[in-house]
Design a protein around this motif. Structure first.
Motif, PDB file in Angstrom:
ATOM      1  N   ASN A  36       0.822  -1.210   0.000  1.00 47.17           N
ATOM      2  CA  ASN A  36       0.000   0.000   0.000  1.00 47.17           C
ATOM      3  C   ASN A  36       0.858   1.262   0.000  1.00 47.17           C
ATOM      4  OD1 ASN A  36      -2.429  -1.409  -0.014  1.00 47.17           O
ATOM      5  ND2 ASN A  36      -2.524  -1.532   2.218  1.00 47.17           N
ATOM      6  N   VAL A  40       0.763   4.193  -2.871  1.00 53.22           N
ATOM      7  CA  VAL A  40       0.515   5.595  -2.535  1.00 53.22           C
ATOM      8  C   VAL A  40       1.683   6.468  -2.983  1.00 53.22           C
ATOM      9  CG1 VAL A  40       0.309   7.203  -0.589  1.00 53.22           C
ATOM     10  CG2 VAL A  40      -1.092   5.129  -0.655  1.00 53.22           C
ATOM     11  N   VAL A 172      -4.361   5.914   4.283  1.00 61.19           N
ATOM     12  CA  VAL A 172      -3.822   6.587   3.097  1.00 61.19           C
ATOM     13  C   VAL A 172      -3.167   7.908   3.496  1.00 61.19           C
ATOM     14  CG1 VAL A 172      -4.433   7.727   0.925  1.00 61.19           C
ATOM     15  CG2 VAL A 172      -5.369   5.468   1.451  1.00 61.19           C
TER      16      VAL A 172
END
Length: 221
Positions: A36, A40, A172
């Motif tokens: 992840n 990002v 995030v």
């Protein structure tokens, strides 16, 4: 461009009613998928947007093919420079909840931070199907002046969220901050964010969020 072609072929299958088990795809054994944090870091633009419309248009030279796109209304920019007005994502589908198939209308699990939406395991191996009205975190890039997915296969490039403060949004935000640090400082920052979660009122979601941060620290997909 190859991914774009595969997605268009899949849309053709859907229009012809041929999508099914034969269109499923799975990661190769021992495949190294992006984490992840890596996703990002690579995405130039990340935003929260709401899917508001599905547009379809026949292509005169091909009776079996339709140009298909979704219209997304931006709600909040999480990284980079993003659109201020509704924008189009080509080669995507969106239906009202009552018309979509059970798999496609099922929102992303709000307590899942490792696996992508189930639609990513069909056809083009990235998510392409949405439900109108969904709030989604999109990882985006631009190509020839158009917004496109910043996606590798089986990635969480577009995940539904319950609100702008949902657990995936919080992760995030953390990964955006981490990605903007020099690489030598990222693990220290991530450890601190993980420890904040573990030191607070530790519910199930907080534990899962801490586990995902730990995966980024250990560089496991």
């Amino acid at each position: 461009m190859a991914r774009r072609f595969v997605t268009r072929i899949l849309i053709l299958w859907v229009c012809l009613g041929l999508a099914g088990e034969a269109a499923a795809c799975t990661p190769a054994r021992h495949a190294r998928l992006e984490t992840n944090l890596e996703l990002v870091a690579r995405a130039p633009t990340i935003l929260i947007g709401r899917v508001v419309r599905w547009d379809r248009k026949k292509v005169p030279e091909n009776q079996y093919y339709e140009e298909s796109s979704i219209l997304v209304e931006p709600v909040e920019i999480l990284k980079g420079e993003g659109p201020q007005a509704p924008f189009r994502l080509d080669d995507m589908l969106a239906m009202t909840e009552g018309l979509a198939s059970p798999a496609d209308s099922q929102p992303s699990a709000y307590d899942e931070f490792r696996e992508p939406h189930v639609n990513a395991y069909m056809g083009g191996c990235i998510r392409y199907n949405f439900v109108i009205g969904q709030l989604v975190v999109f990882l985006l890039a631009t190509e020839k002046g158009m917004w496109v997915p910043s996606a590798s296969i089986f990635s969480r490039w577009a995940e539904d969220v319950p609100s702008v403060d949902g657990p995936w949004v919080k992760l995030v935000r953390i990964y955006v901050q981490a990605s903007q640090l020099p690489k030598g400082q990222r693990r220290k920052f991530l450890r601190a964010e993980r420890d904040k979660l573990l030191a607070g009122d530790l519910g199930r979601i907080e534990r899962l969020m801490a586990d995902d941060i730990d995966r980024q620290i250990k560089r496991r997909p």
